[in-house]
Motif scaffolding. Sequence first.
Motif, PDB file in Angstrom:
ATOM      1  N   ALA A   1     -10.041  -5.365   2.114  1.00  0.00           N
ATOM      2  CA  ALA A   1      -9.214  -4.180   2.351  1.00  0.00           C
ATOM      3  C   ALA A   1      -9.013  -3.948   3.850  1.00  0.00           C
ATOM      4  O   ALA A   1      -7.924  -3.563   4.293  1.00  0.00           O
ATOM      5  CB  ALA A   1      -9.861  -2.955   1.702  1.00  0.00           C
ATOM      6  N   GLN A   2     -10.070  -4.194   4.644  1.00  0.00           N
ATOM      7  CA  GLN A   2      -9.951  -4.031   6.093  1.00  0.00           C
ATOM      8  C   GLN A   2      -9.049  -5.110   6.681  1.00  0.00           C
ATOM      9  O   GLN A   2      -8.236  -4.841   7.571  1.00  0.00           O
ATOM     10  CB  GLN A   2     -11.331  -4.101   6.748  1.00  0.00           C
ATOM     11  CG  GLN A   2     -11.322  -3.851   8.258  1.00  0.00           C
ATOM     12  CD  GLN A   2     -10.812  -2.472   8.612  1.00  0.00           C
ATOM     13  OE1 GLN A   2     -11.344  -1.475   8.144  1.00  0.00           O
ATOM     14  NE2 GLN A   2      -9.768  -2.409   9.431  1.00  0.00           N
TER      15      GLN A   2
ATOM     16  N   LYS B   1      -6.604  -6.502   5.182  1.00  0.00           N
ATOM     17  CA  LYS B   1      -5.238  -6.107   4.818  1.00  0.00           C
ATOM     18  C   LYS B   1      -4.715  -5.028   5.755  1.00  0.00           C
ATOM     19  O   LYS B   1      -3.551  -5.058   6.179  1.00  0.00           O
ATOM     20  CB  LYS B   1      -5.226  -5.614   3.372  1.00  0.00           C
ATOM     21  CG  LYS B   1      -3.865  -5.192   2.864  1.00  0.00           C
ATOM     22  CD  LYS B   1      -3.958  -4.759   1.410  1.00  0.00           C
ATOM     23  CE  LYS B   1      -2.621  -4.266   0.895  1.00  0.00           C
ATOM     24  NZ  LYS B   1      -2.702  -3.854  -0.528  1.00  0.00           N
ATOM     25  N   THR B   2      -5.589  -4.074   6.119  1.00  0.00           N
ATOM     26  CA  THR B   2      -5.184  -3.020   7.058  1.00  0.00           C
ATOM     27  C   THR B   2      -4.834  -3.622   8.418  1.00  0.00           C
ATOM     28  O   THR B   2      -3.812  -3.259   9.028  1.00  0.00           O
ATOM     29  CB  THR B   2      -6.318  -1.991   7.212  1.00  0.00           C
ATOM     30  OG1 THR B   2      -6.577  -1.387   5.944  1.00  0.00           O
ATOM     31  CG2 THR B   2      -5.943  -0.923   8.221  1.00  0.00           C
ATOM     32  N   TYR B   3      -5.674  -4.529   8.903  1.00  0.00           N
ATOM     33  CA  TYR B   3      -5.392  -5.191  10.183  1.00  0.00           C
ATOM     34  C   TYR B   3      -4.090  -5.989  10.116  1.00  0.00           C
ATOM     35  O   TYR B   3      -3.343  -6.058  11.100  1.00  0.00           O
ATOM     36  CB  TYR B   3      -6.553  -6.112  10.562  1.00  0.00           C
ATOM     37  CG  TYR B   3      -7.765  -5.409  11.118  1.00  0.00           C
ATOM     38  CD1 TYR B   3      -7.670  -4.141  11.677  1.00  0.00           C
ATOM     39  CD2 TYR B   3      -9.017  -6.025  11.117  1.00  0.00           C
ATOM     40  CE1 TYR B   3      -8.777  -3.501  12.202  1.00  0.00           C
ATOM     41  CE2 TYR B   3     -10.138  -5.386  11.634  1.00  0.00           C
ATOM     42  CZ  TYR B   3     -10.003  -4.122  12.178  1.00  0.00           C
ATOM     43  OH  TYR B   3     -11.101  -3.486  12.702  1.00  0.00           O
ATOM     44  N   TYR B   4      -3.838  -6.593   8.977  1.00  0.00           N
ATOM     45  CA  TYR B   4      -2.591  -7.363   8.787  1.00  0.00           C
ATOM     46  C   TYR B   4      -1.385  -6.433   8.879  1.00  0.00           C
ATOM     47  O   TYR B   4      -0.380  -6.755   9.515  1.00  0.00           O
ATOM     48  CB  TYR B   4      -2.659  -8.062   7.432  1.00  0.00           C
ATOM     49  CG  TYR B   4      -1.379  -8.721   6.970  1.00  0.00           C
ATOM     50  CD1 TYR B   4      -0.978  -9.946   7.479  1.00  0.00           C
ATOM     51  CD2 TYR B   4      -0.587  -8.123   5.991  1.00  0.00           C
ATOM     52  CE1 TYR B   4       0.190 -10.560   7.039  1.00  0.00           C
ATOM     53  CE2 TYR B   4       0.572  -8.723   5.543  1.00  0.00           C
ATOM     54  CZ  TYR B   4       0.960  -9.942   6.065  1.00  0.00           C
ATOM     55  OH  TYR B   4       2.114 -10.546   5.623  1.00  0.00           O
ATOM     56  N   GLN B   5      -1.493  -5.274   8.259  1.00  0.00           N
ATOM     57  CA  GLN B   5      -0.355  -4.356   8.240  1.00  0.00           C
ATOM     58  C   GLN B   5      -0.119  -3.702   9.604  1.00  0.00           C
ATOM     59  O   GLN B   5       1.031  -3.448   9.976  1.00  0.00           O
ATOM     60  CB  GLN B   5      -0.569  -3.278   7.173  1.00  0.00           C
ATOM     61  CG  GLN B   5      -0.509  -3.816   5.747  1.00  0.00           C
ATOM     62  CD  GLN B   5      -0.665  -2.720   4.700  1.00  0.00           C
ATOM     63  OE1 GLN B   5      -0.762  -1.535   5.039  1.00  0.00           O
ATOM     64  NE2 GLN B   5      -0.683  -3.094   3.436  1.00  0.00           N
ATOM     65  N   ASN B   6      -1.217  -3.437  10.351  1.00  0.00           N
ATOM     66  CA  ASN B   6      -1.000  -2.790  11.653  1.00  0.00           C
ATOM     67  C   ASN B   6      -0.829  -3.792  12.798  1.00  0.00           C
ATOM     68  O   ASN B   6      -0.706  -3.396  13.956  1.00  0.00           O
ATOM     69  CB  ASN B   6      -2.127  -1.795  11.970  1.00  0.00           C
ATOM     70  CG  ASN B   6      -3.490  -2.457  12.163  1.00  0.00           C
ATOM     71  OD1 ASN B   6      -3.593  -3.619  12.515  1.00  0.00           O
ATOM     72  ND2 ASN B   6      -4.551  -1.688  11.935  1.00  0.00           N
TER      73      ASN B   6
ATOM     74  N   THR C   1      -2.951  -6.148  13.898  1.00  0.00           N
ATOM     75  CA  THR C   1      -4.138  -6.633  14.601  1.00  0.00           C
ATOM     76  C   THR C   1      -4.378  -8.105  14.295  1.00  0.00           C
ATOM     77  O   THR C   1      -4.772  -8.875  15.177  1.00  0.00           O
ATOM     78  CB  THR C   1      -5.373  -5.805  14.209  1.00  0.00           C
ATOM     79  OG1 THR C   1      -5.124  -4.426  14.528  1.00  0.00           O
ATOM     80  CG2 THR C   1      -6.615  -6.276  14.954  1.00  0.00           C
TER      81      THR C   1
ATOM     82  N   SER D   1       0.081 -10.253  -3.277  1.00  0.00           N
ATOM     83  CA  SER D   1       0.255  -9.532  -2.013  1.00  0.00           C
ATOM     84  C   SER D   1       1.667  -9.677  -1.465  1.00  0.00           C
ATOM     85  O   SER D   1       2.114  -8.843  -0.668  1.00  0.00           O
ATOM     86  CB  SER D   1      -0.754 -10.038  -0.979  1.00  0.00           C
ATOM     87  OG  SER D   1      -2.069  -9.803  -1.408  1.00  0.00           O
TER      88      SER D   1
ATOM     89  N   SER E   1       2.557  -1.280  -1.856  1.00  0.00           N
ATOM     90  CA  SER E   1       1.909  -0.345  -0.932  1.00  0.00           C
ATOM     91  C   SER E   1       2.151  -0.702   0.531  1.00  0.00           C
ATOM     92  O   SER E   1       1.778   0.064   1.425  1.00  0.00           O
ATOM     93  CB  SER E   1       0.395  -0.314  -1.194  1.00  0.00           C
ATOM     94  OG  SER E   1      -0.226  -1.535  -0.812  1.00  0.00           O
TER      95      SER E   1
END
Length: 534
Positions: A312-313, A315-320, A322, A332, A337
């Motif tokens: 999940a983290q 994925k968050t880094y991928y979206q922002n 990083t 995916s 989302s």
Amino acid sequence: MPLRARLRQDYPLLIMVAPAIVLLLLFVYVPLIGNVIAFMDYQPFISIQDSPWVGLANFQALFADPAFWNAVANTLEITLLQLVLFFPVPIALALLVHSLVRPWLRALTQSTYSPADTYANKLATVMARGKVPDLVVFPAAPVPARFPQLLDSLFTDLTEHLSGDAVTKYPNLANRPSNNWQACRVNGKIYGVPVSSSPFNMVLMTRPDLIERFGGDTAKIADKDDFLSLCTELTSRRANRYALGGATDASGVNLATDFVNGMFGVPHRWSHEGQKLTSMYETDQWLEALTYTKKLWDAGVFHPDSPSMQRAQAKTYYQNGTVLMYEDGIKSLSDSSIPKGIVVDAMAPIGAEGGRGISYQSPSMASFTAIRKSDKGRVEELLRVLDYLAAPYASEEWRNVNWGEEDVHFTTEPDNSLVPTDKGLAERAPSCLYALVNGPSALAVKKPAPTKDTLTRMHTYQEETDPTLLADPTVGFYSPTAASAGSATLTVVGAGTDYVLGRKSLDDVKAAVATWKSRVGDKMRSEYLQSLDG
């Protein structure tokens, strides 16, 4: 045995149950002494011992009171009404509603639900009782111990019903791709009907919008050197930007593992050639893939938290932004989302020295539904029900099962979308039918739908990757040792990760593989070969 000897032998057990016995005496049996007030003229404001004794006078007064017998009659009447209203009437009402809502599929079902994390234990309990339901769902993994023996003793061998021309009696089941059925075949026999899933498994997700902004182009990546150069070019520690992100899950640390393994041609768990079965861990390709991953790690192109990062983290880094690439499931690519404006894609497999790499094919089956041993007529009836449920998306059968009756439970809009009516919203209830069997895969998403660009990228990736899919040759075959070899396998995977991170040497990895072979690997090989050659 004398009582004294038994007490001496069992005193630890007696000590264990002593607190429970004390609590039982104090809170259950001691309060029964208070029932003595039935024979007293008890007054709440004086103690029990001070209340006068009246014997049976209270009972004589009770039986002489007309209201008492009226209360008895009311109690008996209510009890009889409960027996009628709470037992047969709900069943009759359910049958009536069922016949009204779905007259095209007359099948009464009683389902047992269980959360995914407890399903294996629930399934084991049901199997141990021996009284199994007509239909039982077996997940693709993990499978119960002594799986072939379990299937053979309690469930129907469906080979004669679903092989050759016989399957034409069930056109929707016959329409399933052949790879859906591989994991339903256990040691050469078909024991179930598949709940299909995508043949594409893990993919290397990319952010083409950001990659292009920082001067990269995944379309120009031809081999391992190009990929390392791209990752180095995209990484900027000062900007807190990394080409790759990792993730930790139950199978270990994923450092773009499937993509790199596919780059070097590592077998999909096992390689089967003739009479020879070779584990991926025994191959030079796996060691080469580890060495290359270590090279990527040493180059600093992975996010430093990758070894402990949850998916999940990542994925968050991928979206922002990083991290610009990380591995995740094929779904995916169509994740609703993902914030608007983010462009997602996946990199097709490449070979270490150029050309195509390989992509590991999933079993194309999330689970399969087995049929309890029954007479031929009952088995064919259940197969007809499953065939009905396996109808394609948007077919009449699919609408009947999922939506109900047109113009009663739903209406069809000019764009062919379905809208539930008030009656449909009231009568459509959650169902487990989807877990028994499903139709062919179809992309159907809620509005707003993915953009044409996203759909084109998804199609292009699947079209490029399809010829590279490599199946696991042991799918559909059972090894008792493999079913309990998880910890031994994790030890090998952990040794590989430690080598990549600089904690162990390559010799340590080879030693871990040798230990794995002696503990479980050689026995797994023997069991699989026996099944494969049988």
